[in-house]
Scaffold this motif. Structure first.
Motif, short mmCIF file in Angstrom:
data_model
loop_
_atom_site.label_atom_id
_atom_site.label_comp_id
_atom_site.label_asym_id
_atom_site.label_seq_id
_atom_site.Cartn_x
_atom_site.Cartn_y
_atom_site.Cartn_z
N PHE A 149 0.82 -1.22 0.00
CA PHE A 149 0.00 0.00 0.00
C PHE A 149 0.86 1.27 0.00
O PHE A 149 1.79 1.40 0.81
CB PHE A 149 -0.91 0.01 1.24
N SER A 150 0.52 2.18 -0.89
CA SER A 150 1.15 3.50 -0.92
C SER A 150 0.27 4.49 -0.14
O SER A 150 -0.86 4.17 0.24
CB SER A 150 1.28 3.98 -2.36
N GLU A 151 0.77 5.68 0.05
CA GLU A 151 -0.03 6.72 0.71
C GLU A 151 -1.27 7.03 -0.11
O GLU A 151 -2.35 7.29 0.45
CB GLU A 151 0.81 7.98 0.92
N GLU A 152 -1.13 7.01 -1.43
CA GLU A 152 -2.28 7.28 -2.31
C GLU A 152 -3.33 6.18 -2.18
O GLU A 152 -4.53 6.47 -2.17
CB GLU A 152 -1.81 7.39 -3.76
N ASP A 153 -2.89 4.94 -2.08
CA ASP A 153 -3.83 3.82 -1.91
C ASP A 153 -4.59 3.98 -0.59
O ASP A 153 -5.81 3.80 -0.53
CB ASP A 153 -3.10 2.48 -1.90
N PHE A 154 -3.85 4.28 0.46
CA PHE A 154 -4.47 4.43 1.78
C PHE A 154 -5.49 5.57 1.76
O PHE A 154 -6.59 5.45 2.31
CB PHE A 154 -3.39 4.70 2.83
N ALA A 155 -5.14 6.66 1.11
CA ALA A 155 -6.05 7.81 1.04
C ALA A 155 -7.32 7.47 0.27
O ALA A 155 -8.43 7.87 0.66
CB ALA A 155 -5.34 9.00 0.38
N ALA A 156 -7.18 6.71 -0.83
CA ALA A 156 -8.34 6.35 -1.65
C ALA A 156 -9.31 5.46 -0.88
O ALA A 156 -10.53 5.66 -0.92
CB ALA A 156 -7.88 5.66 -2.93
N VAL A 157 -8.77 4.47 -0.16
CA VAL A 157 -9.63 3.56 0.60
C VAL A 157 -10.24 4.29 1.80
O VAL A 157 -11.40 4.08 2.15
CB VAL A 157 -8.86 2.31 1.04
N SER A 158 -9.46 5.19 2.42
CA SER A 158 -9.98 5.97 3.54
C SER A 158 -11.15 6.85 3.11
O SER A 158 -12.11 7.07 3.87
CB SER A 158 -8.87 6.85 4.13
N GLN A 159 -11.09 7.35 1.90
CA GLN A 159 -12.18 8.19 1.38
C GLN A 159 -13.48 7.40 1.29
O GLN A 159 -14.56 7.91 1.61
CB GLN A 159 -11.80 8.74 0.01
N ILE A 160 -13.39 6.14 0.87
CA ILE A 160 -14.58 5.30 0.82
C ILE A 160 -15.12 5.05 2.22
O ILE A 160 -16.33 5.10 2.47
CB ILE A 160 -14.26 3.97 0.12
N LEU A 161 -14.22 4.80 3.16
CA LEU A 161 -14.63 4.58 4.55
C LEU A 161 -15.33 5.82 5.10
O LEU A 161 -16.37 5.72 5.79
CB LEU A 161 -13.42 4.23 5.41
N ASN A 162 -14.82 7.00 4.81
CA ASN A 162 -15.44 8.23 5.29
C ASN A 162 -16.83 8.42 4.69
O ASN A 162 -17.75 8.93 5.36
CB ASN A 162 -14.55 9.43 4.95
N ALA A 163 -17.00 8.00 3.44
CA ALA A 163 -18.32 8.08 2.81
C ALA A 163 -19.30 7.15 3.52
O ALA A 163 -20.48 7.49 3.71
CB ALA A 163 -18.22 7.74 1.33
N GLN A 164 -18.83 5.97 3.93
CA GLN A 164 -19.68 5.05 4.68
C GLN A 164 -20.13 5.69 6.00
O GLN A 164 -21.30 5.58 6.39
CB GLN A 164 -18.93 3.75 4.97
N LYS A 165 -19.21 6.33 6.67
CA LYS A 165 -19.54 6.96 7.95
C LYS A 165 -20.59 8.06 7.75
O LYS A 165 -21.51 8.21 8.57
CB LYS A 165 -18.28 7.55 8.58
N THR A 166 -20.45 8.82 6.67
CA THR A 166 -21.41 9.89 6.40
C THR A 166 -22.81 9.33 6.19
O THR A 166 -23.81 9.88 6.68
CB THR A 166 -20.98 10.69 5.15
N LEU A 167 -22.91 8.21 5.47
CA LEU A 167 -24.21 7.63 5.16
C LEU A 167 -24.92 7.07 6.40
O LEU A 167 -26.13 6.91 6.40
CB LEU A 167 -24.06 6.52 4.12
N LEU A 168 -24.15 6.78 7.44
CA LEU A 168 -24.77 6.27 8.66
C LEU A 168 -25.78 7.25 9.24
O LEU A 168 -26.74 6.85 9.91
CB LEU A 168 -23.70 5.97 9.72
N SER A 169 -25.59 8.54 8.99
CA SER A 169 -26.48 9.55 9.56
C SER A 169 -27.73 9.76 8.70
O SER A 169 -28.62 10.51 9.07
CB SER A 169 -25.74 10.88 9.70
N LEU A 170 -27.79 9.09 7.55
CA LEU A 170 -28.92 9.25 6.65
C LEU A 170 -29.86 8.05 6.74
O LEU A 170 -29.50 6.99 7.23
CB LEU A 170 -28.43 9.42 5.21
N HIS A 171 -31.06 8.23 6.25
CA HIS A 171 -32.04 7.15 6.28
C HIS A 171 -32.27 6.60 4.86
O HIS A 171 -32.15 7.32 3.87
CB HIS A 171 -33.37 7.65 6.85
N ASP A 172 -32.64 5.32 4.79
CA ASP A 172 -32.99 4.70 3.52
C ASP A 172 -31.86 4.77 2.50
O ASP A 172 -32.09 5.00 1.30
CB ASP A 172 -34.26 5.32 2.94
#
Length: 227
Positions: free
Chosen positions: A105-128
């Motif tokens: 894993f490079s720093e760019e790889d880690f950043a790309a996967v972290s971005q997806i994880l952050n999007a998952q966290k954001t969706l937790l506050s939404l419904h449906d």
């Protein structure tokens, strides 16, 4: 009703129909034991019946649909043993994928996967947002496979993973263990970031070993969807 999606420029009509119906089945736009109509699909997608018939042959070979002679074509129920088989395969493969990620894993790889994880966290506050959560869950793992040069392995594994993916989607629809999944994804990124290879086997067991509990929950709520 089919899942609404766009046709990729590189896709043939058959592949587009296949992907549309496959995603519709896995994500429960089409439910187990629901009848599939070539005519209805043709009208909905504005395509001739030839690519639809070809796509249905592929879907039947993957046990997502079944043809009942003189009755019609139907979405199959989910086979419990098939779910367990897929989980076994994923445990073996993903342990090695995570080891490769720790090494590559490079720093760019880690950043790309972290971005997806952050999007998952954001969706937790939404419904449906079940579809988006399910899609991001897949995208998270796919991004790791891609980063270590094993995206083709991911695609081939997905061809076999429909039973497990259907079960996962049902569990997300119930609202079960979504936060736990995201916490475990965060833990996985820490393992990769810190190159903690010694923690991989225990993590994979924890992340995938709850299949019996998962199936018990789903049988309680959706017994008519399983065989």
């Amino acid at each position: 009703m089919l899942k609404h999606t766009f046709k990729y420029a590189t896709e043939s009509s058959r592949d587009f129909v296949y992907r549309t119906i496959q995603e519709s089945i896995v994500e429960f736009y089409l439910r187990p034991n629901e009848r599939i109509s070539e005519v209805a699909i043709s009208e909905e997608l504005n395509l001739s019946r030839t690519p639809i018939r070809e796509a249905l042959i592929l879907l039947e070979s993957e046990s997502l649909i079944e043809v009942r002679p003189k009755v019609g074509t139907y979405v199959t129920k989910i086979e419990t043993d098939s779910v367990k088989t897929v989980v076994f395969m994923r445990k073996v493969i993903e342990a090695e994928i995570i080891r490769l990620a720790c090494e590559q894993f490079s720093e760019e790889d880690f950043a790309a996967v972290s971005q997806i994880l952050n999007a998952q966290k954001t969706l937790l506050s939404l419904h449906d947002e079940f579809d988006s959560l399910f899609s991001l869950d897949n995208s998270f793992h796919q991004a790791i496979y891609k980063a270590v040069g094993k995206e083709e392995t991911w695609f081939k594994l997905q061809k076999l993973s429909s039973p497990f993916n259907r079960a996962r989607k049902l569990d997300i629809m119930l609202g079960n263990a979504i936060e736990k999944r995201i916490d475990e994804h965060e833990e996985l990124l820490e393992i990769i970031k810190n190159k903690e290879i010694e923690k991989i086997d225990d993590f994979v067991k924890k992340h995938l070993n709850n299949v019996d509990d998962l199936l018990e929950r789903l049988h309680e709520n959706f017994s008519e969807y399983f065989i």
